[in-house]
Write a protein that holds these residues in place. Structure first.
Motif, mmCIF file in Angstrom:
data_model
loop_
_atom_site.group_PDB
_atom_site.id
_atom_site.type_symbol
_atom_site.label_atom_id
_atom_site.label_comp_id
_atom_site.label_asym_id
_atom_site.label_seq_id
_atom_site.Cartn_x
_atom_site.Cartn_y
_atom_site.Cartn_z
ATOM 1 N N ARG A 62 0.815 -1.212 0.000
ATOM 2 C CA ARG A 62 0.000 0.000 0.000
ATOM 3 C C ARG A 62 0.852 1.266 0.000
ATOM 4 N NH1 ARG A 62 -4.215 -0.283 3.074
ATOM 5 N NH2 ARG A 62 -4.163 -2.542 3.239
ATOM 6 N N ASP A 63 2.168 1.130 0.253
ATOM 7 C CA ASP A 63 3.065 2.302 0.241
ATOM 8 C C ASP A 63 3.648 2.581 -1.145
ATOM 9 O OD1 ASP A 63 2.663 2.661 2.948
ATOM 10 O OD2 ASP A 63 4.369 1.388 3.513
ATOM 11 N N ILE A 64 3.416 1.649 -2.076
ATOM 12 C CA ILE A 64 3.952 1.840 -3.429
ATOM 13 C C ILE A 64 3.095 2.837 -4.192
ATOM 14 C CG2 ILE A 64 4.384 0.708 -5.648
ATOM 15 C CD1 ILE A 64 4.955 -1.852 -4.142
ATOM 16 N N THR A 65 3.753 3.733 -4.926
ATOM 17 C CA THR A 65 3.026 4.679 -5.770
ATOM 18 C C THR A 65 3.459 4.520 -7.223
ATOM 19 O OG1 THR A 65 2.678 7.020 -6.275
ATOM 20 C CG2 THR A 65 4.737 6.448 -5.172
ATOM 21 N N ALA A 66 2.490 4.564 -8.109
ATOM 22 C CA ALA A 66 2.784 4.405 -9.536
ATOM 23 C C ALA A 66 3.479 5.629 -10.125
ATOM 24 C CB ALA A 66 1.489 4.128 -10.290
ATOM 25 N N LYS A 67 3.621 6.687 -9.345
ATOM 26 C CA LYS A 67 4.238 7.922 -9.855
ATOM 27 C C LYS A 67 5.755 7.815 -9.952
ATOM 28 C CE LYS A 67 0.548 10.897 -8.074
ATOM 29 N NZ LYS A 67 0.173 11.957 -7.121
#
Length: 531
Positions: A62-67
């Motif tokens: 949940r801490d991963i960001t696609a940005k």
């Protein structure tokens, strides 16, 4: 611990379901609440799966960001594995808990003080996420299992509220409440959520009246069917239900053995078909292990080339079907010489199931009592099954009023192509063995065990069970009405007329003495006697 927690979970989920009760009928809010529970399950399963992969990188999904570049790489790698192992994919921001938190808005953590005016608008995002779950499976092996799975959850329906804001508020409240519940999915040995889900389906069925029969078989009846078809077996290659409803019967069979390799089912109602697929996935049945189809089983069978080791069914009682003359050349029906009447499809389902029954298999079907003795084509089919094929193994009479929406008495017919006891058919009359709970009759564990023990041991018990020879059944012209074979007649107690006469005489004398006493009192009081 699991049993205790299951009851807590059932109560929590039912309380949340009641949040929607005042806004729509049981059928409608069932689809929403079960859909949201399923979405939460998929999210938690996704989160656990991804975190296991990411453990070596010391990162939480949940801490991963696609940005970020690295974020995109992680997401693509996890997606590839998730589609292979889970059959679907959710991005970190699409997880249930993330959406619930966004919807909660400025509300405090205490859900009991939830203020609907402080919510954030999440309806559009949520609808997209539900669609994205399906889209993530496009072109994969699980595509059919997730196709239009959430189509009954129309979040812009006026049933949820007159305005988008009102609809958003109620959905945000339900999600927030659900988010606080721990499904304990990490404890893979427990199936508390699966049991709680079944409990909810049963609760909705109890309030759905006649419609309940479309999707639910009472657990007590499911147990009997499941125990019958698994007798003598610890593993099954396949189990099939041609009218599978919510899938509860298929799942019940799995509880009676160590393993079921494959589950097959067909359901005509689209909404119930969606519920069945959700139910299978939520109970941990891998998408490659079940094949549930949506169509009319008799008119458009979808597993026509397969045979199954165990078959169970609770088809709609005496339903109508086309009985099209073209079916006389259909391999399912052609050998019998007659089709079941168009007004009553009971034996059409029997013929369909026998066609799919493996030589080493057992099938058990629930039918109305009329199927045991009606004449015409049904009598002809009964005779063929017994005289020509000798497939009928047992007839079990159940109490009246044990199904939701109908009070008629029912029976279970058990068929085998290779019978261990080919010289007789076992009849069990369990119609008087039940407990009454309010307006419903209920089978308790002792009633179920008595039926199963009697079936497995082929025990003959006075006024309960009897083994009838094929000659005896032929003599009765293939009428299978249970009282013809199991004598439940209770003789009335003998009456001694002389004793009764003396009792009446003594009563008359007592009345005369009482009348005299009353007359004496009236004379003393100088008033008229009352007689």
């Amino acid at each position: 611990m699991s049993e205790e927690y299951k009851k807590i979970l059932e109560a929590q989920l039912w309380n949340i379901a009641n949040t929607l009760r005042g806004k729509m009928n049981a059928d409608e809010f069932r689809d929403y609440i079960l859909g949201f529970i399923f979405y939460k399950y998929l999210s938690e399963k996704m989160d656990i799966f991804a975190n296991e992969i990411l453990k070596q990188d010391n990162i939480k999904f949940r801490d991963i960001t696609a940005k970020t570049v690295d974020g995109n790489e992680f997401i693509e790698a996890i997606k590839e594995e998730a589609l292979e192992k889970l059959g679907y994919f959710l991005k970190p921001e699409e997880l249930f808990s993330e959406v619930a938190k966004r919807g909660m808005g400025d509300n405090e953590d205490d859900v009991e003080k939830f203020d609907e005016s402080k919510t954030n608008f999440i309806l559009e995002d949520l609808q997209k996420i539900l669609i994205n779950i399906q889209l993530s499976t496009m072109g994969t092996d699980s595509e059919e299992d997730f196709d239009n799975l959430f189509e009954d959850m129309e979040l812009n329906s006026s049933k949820l509220g007159k305005t988008p804001e009102a609809r958003n508020a109620i959905i945000a409240k339900v999600l927030t409440h659900l988010d606080k519940i721990d499904f304990k999915l990490e404890h893979t040995e427990l199936d508390v959520l699966g049991d709680a889900y079944e409990y909810l389906i049963g609760q909705f069925a109890s309030g759905a009246g006649k419609k309940a029969g479309e999707f639910y078989t009472p657990q007590e009846v499911s147990k009997i069917l499941a125990k019958i078809v698994t007798t003598g077996k610890s593993k099954l290659k396949s189990v099939y239900d041609p009218t599978c409803g919510s899938g509860s019967l298929l799942l019940r069979v799995a509880k009676e053995v160590e393993d079921v390799s494959d589950f097959y089912g067909q359901e005509m109602n689209r909404t119930t078909y969606n519920l069945a697929r959700m139910n299978m996935i939520l109970h941990g049945v891998h998408y490659r292990k079940f094949d549930i189809k949506q169509d009319d089983t008799l008119e458009h069978p979808q597993h026509i080339d397969k045979q199954f080791e165990a078959i169970v069914a609770n088809p709609p009682f005496s339903a109508q079907w086309s009985a099209n003359p073209l079916f006389t050349s259909d391999d399912r029906f052609s050998q019998y010489g007659k089709l079941a009447p168009s007004s009553k499809a009971d034996f059409a389902f029997v013929q369909h199931m026998i066609y799919h029954l493996a030589d080493n298999g057992t099938m058990a079907i629930v039918l109305p009592h009329g199927a045991l003795f009606r004449g015409g084509a049904e009598q002809h089919i009964r005779r063929y099954l017994i005289e020509n094929k000798n497939f009928l193994d047992a007839v079990i009479g159940l109490p009246a009023n044990i199904f939701y929406g109908t009070s008629i008495p029912t029976c279970i017919l058990v068929f085998k192509k290779c019978r261990e006891h080919p010289d007789d058919i076992l009849f069990i009359d369990a119609s008087a063995h039940f407990d009454k709970v309010k307006t419903q009759n209920v089978l308790r564990e002792q009633h179920i065990n008595l039926i199963i023990d009697t079936y497995r041991n082929r025990t003959e018990t006075l006024k309960y069970s009897k083994k009838a020879t094929l000659v005896e059944i032929a003599t009765n012209d293939y009428n299978l009405n249970i009282p013809r074979y199991v004598d439940t007649f209770e003789a009335e107690e003998n009456i001694d007329i002389e004793v009764i006469a003396n009792e009446i005489k003594a009563l008359d004398e007592s009345i005369t003495a009482t009348d005299k006493t009353i007359a004496d009192f009236c004379a003393e009081l100088n008033i008229s006697t009352p007689f």
